[in-house]
Design an enzyme around this catalytic site. Structure first.
Site, mmCIF file in Angstrom:
data_model
loop_
_atom_site.group_PDB
_atom_site.id
_atom_site.type_symbol
_atom_site.label_atom_id
_atom_site.label_comp_id
_atom_site.label_asym_id
_atom_site.label_seq_id
_atom_site.Cartn_x
_atom_site.Cartn_y
_atom_site.Cartn_z
ATOM 1 N N ASN A 154 4.158 4.058 -3.202
ATOM 2 C CA ASN A 154 3.677 4.325 -4.421
ATOM 3 C C ASN A 154 2.011 3.728 -3.806
ATOM 4 O O ASN A 154 1.142 3.139 -2.364
ATOM 5 C CB ASN A 154 3.814 2.436 -4.967
ATOM 6 C CG ASN A 154 2.682 2.117 -5.648
ATOM 7 O OD1 ASN A 154 1.644 3.377 -6.301
ATOM 8 N ND2 ASN A 154 2.660 0.544 -6.226
ATOM 9 N N TRP A 155 1.556 5.280 -3.627
ATOM 10 C CA TRP A 155 0.527 5.260 -3.231
ATOM 11 C C TRP A 155 -0.680 4.742 -3.668
ATOM 12 O O TRP A 155 -2.168 4.974 -2.838
ATOM 13 C CB TRP A 155 0.029 6.578 -2.883
ATOM 14 C CG TRP A 155 0.919 8.201 -2.323
ATOM 15 C CD1 TRP A 155 2.370 7.250 -1.327
ATOM 16 C CD2 TRP A 155 0.873 8.916 -2.375
ATOM 17 N NE1 TRP A 155 2.591 7.830 -0.818
ATOM 18 C CE2 TRP A 155 2.318 9.571 -1.191
ATOM 19 C CE3 TRP A 155 0.125 9.964 -2.702
ATOM 20 C CZ2 TRP A 155 2.618 10.568 -0.692
ATOM 21 C CZ3 TRP A 155 0.463 11.452 -1.831
ATOM 22 C CH2 TRP A 155 1.356 12.058 -0.971
ATOM 23 N N LYS A 156 -0.905 4.354 -4.875
ATOM 24 C CA LYS A 156 -2.199 3.270 -5.887
ATOM 25 C C LYS A 156 -2.915 4.701 -5.773
ATOM 26 O O LYS A 156 -2.924 5.694 -6.153
ATOM 27 C CB LYS A 156 -2.076 2.418 -4.730
ATOM 28 C CG LYS A 156 -0.977 1.496 -4.273
ATOM 29 C CD LYS A 156 -1.748 -0.255 -4.242
ATOM 30 C CE LYS A 156 -0.525 -0.892 -4.047
ATOM 31 N NZ LYS A 156 -0.363 -1.954 -3.581
ATOM 32 N N HIS A 169 4.698 -2.410 -12.427
ATOM 33 C CA HIS A 169 3.210 -3.269 -11.854
ATOM 34 C C HIS A 169 2.118 -4.448 -11.931
ATOM 35 O O HIS A 169 2.166 -4.476 -12.469
ATOM 36 C CB HIS A 169 2.460 -2.377 -10.458
ATOM 37 C CG HIS A 169 2.102 -3.079 -8.950
ATOM 38 N ND1 HIS A 169 1.097 -3.068 -8.769
ATOM 39 C CD2 HIS A 169 2.920 -2.468 -7.699
ATOM 40 C CE1 HIS A 169 1.540 -3.186 -7.679
ATOM 41 N NE2 HIS A 169 2.258 -2.711 -7.324
ATOM 42 N N GLU A 185 8.806 -8.182 -6.568
ATOM 43 C CA GLU A 185 7.485 -8.118 -5.955
ATOM 44 C C GLU A 185 6.878 -9.289 -6.137
ATOM 45 O O GLU A 185 6.354 -9.193 -7.355
ATOM 46 C CB GLU A 185 6.577 -6.742 -6.414
ATOM 47 C CG GLU A 185 7.228 -5.435 -6.182
ATOM 48 C CD GLU A 185 5.768 -4.152 -5.699
ATOM 49 O OE1 GLU A 185 5.739 -4.020 -4.688
ATOM 50 O OE2 GLU A 185 5.252 -4.438 -6.320
ATOM 51 N N GLY A 222 0.020 -6.778 -0.934
ATOM 52 C CA GLY A 222 -1.839 -6.642 0.014
ATOM 53 C C GLY A 222 -1.445 -7.744 0.929
ATOM 54 O O GLY A 222 -2.693 -8.244 1.603
ATOM 55 N N GLY A 276 3.894 -0.575 -0.313
ATOM 56 C CA GLY A 276 2.268 -0.149 -0.906
ATOM 57 C C GLY A 276 1.909 0.678 -0.030
ATOM 58 O O GLY A 276 1.925 1.936 0.000
#
Ligand code: PEP
Length: 255
Positions: free
Chosen positions: A10-12, A97, A167, A173, A234
């Site tokens: 997930n490149w955001k 998400h 998640e 993060g 991520g």
């Protein structure tokens, strides 16, 4: 568990330029070709899907999207629908998400998005996870309610395409991931809830991924001890060196 694990990047909101997006995809492709037991999915921002697409035209490599609109075509400024994603070559769509939930995606909206993705015959990667975890075990109840609210209106006939991404929000993060033993416990719990909503047969077939602070360093233990069907990654997914190492590490865990 199927015969291949699923690793989703997930490149955001990264990278900044199309050239960088192409470069990441090209580098990942070089590694993907040599792997034997993984399906790799890159989820760039919508605007880079077409740029990434040529790179994924090899076996076991796919492009996904980070979200979708549940609306059908028409006067919906700023929205991108599931059929449009399909036409762009997208096969997987991340739905629910926590970063989308934080800006307004309720369980009801997530449910509608899953329905739209399934209607377009794409695979939704549906994210669930608790904000906090304490001694009382309230996270089990939270997860159960979140899954039931979100999945209860999805027709059983389409549910086999659903992929669950567990998640825990506190791990996204973060510096450290959840302990592999706890990931194992949660994946069993999630399959039990899926079985209550749909059926035990379907629960045996679905993939449950883990996401939250996964790196190439902890991926082996998470997959092996956590006995998980794949990973949603991520930050490490846009760090090409780390991500290709992660893919090799996951590939080395016997399926
Ligand atoms: C995510 O946002 O889905 C995620 C797992 O992020 P990270 O790997 O950076 O914790």
């Amino acid at each position: 568990m199927k015969n291949r694990r699923l690793v989703v990047g997930n490149w955001k909101m990264n990278p900044t330029t199309e050239e960088e997006a192409k470069e990441i995809a090209r580098k990942v492709r070089r590694t993907v070709s040599g792997l034997g037991s993984i399906e790799t999915v890159l989820c760039p921002p919508y605007i880079f899907v077409s740029a990434v697409r040529p790179s994924v035209k090899v076996p076991h490599f796919h492009v996904g999207a980070q979200s979708v609109s549940f609306l059908e075509g028409g006067s919906h400024t700023g929205e991108v629908g599931a059929q449009m994603l399909k036409d762009s070559g997208v096969e997987y769509v991340i739905v629910g998400h926590s970063e989308m939930r934080a800006i307004g995606d309720t369980d009801e909206i997530v449910s509608k998005k899953i329905a739209a993705v399934l209607e377009a015959d794409l695979s939704p990667i549906v994210c669930f996870g608790e904000k906090i975890r304490d001694e009382s075990g309230s996270h089990f109840n939270f997860l159960k309610e979140q899954m039931k609210n979100t999945l209860v209106n999805i027709p059983k006939s389409k549910s086999s395409k659903i992929i669950i991404a567990y998640e825990p929000i506190w791990a996204i993060g973060a510096a450290e991931a959840m302990k592999p033993e706890e990931i194992y416990e949660m994946s069993i719990f999630i399959k039990k809830i899926f079985s209550d909503i749909f059926s035990i047969n379907l629960a045996h077939k679905i993939d449950v991924l883990y996401g939250g602070a996964v790196t190439y360093k902890n991926a082996f233990d998470i997959v092996k001890t956590g006995q998980i069907d794949g990973l949603l990654v991520g930050r490490e997914s846009v760090n090409v060196t780390g991500f290709v190492e992660l893919l090799k590490v996951v590939d080395s865990v016997p399926v």
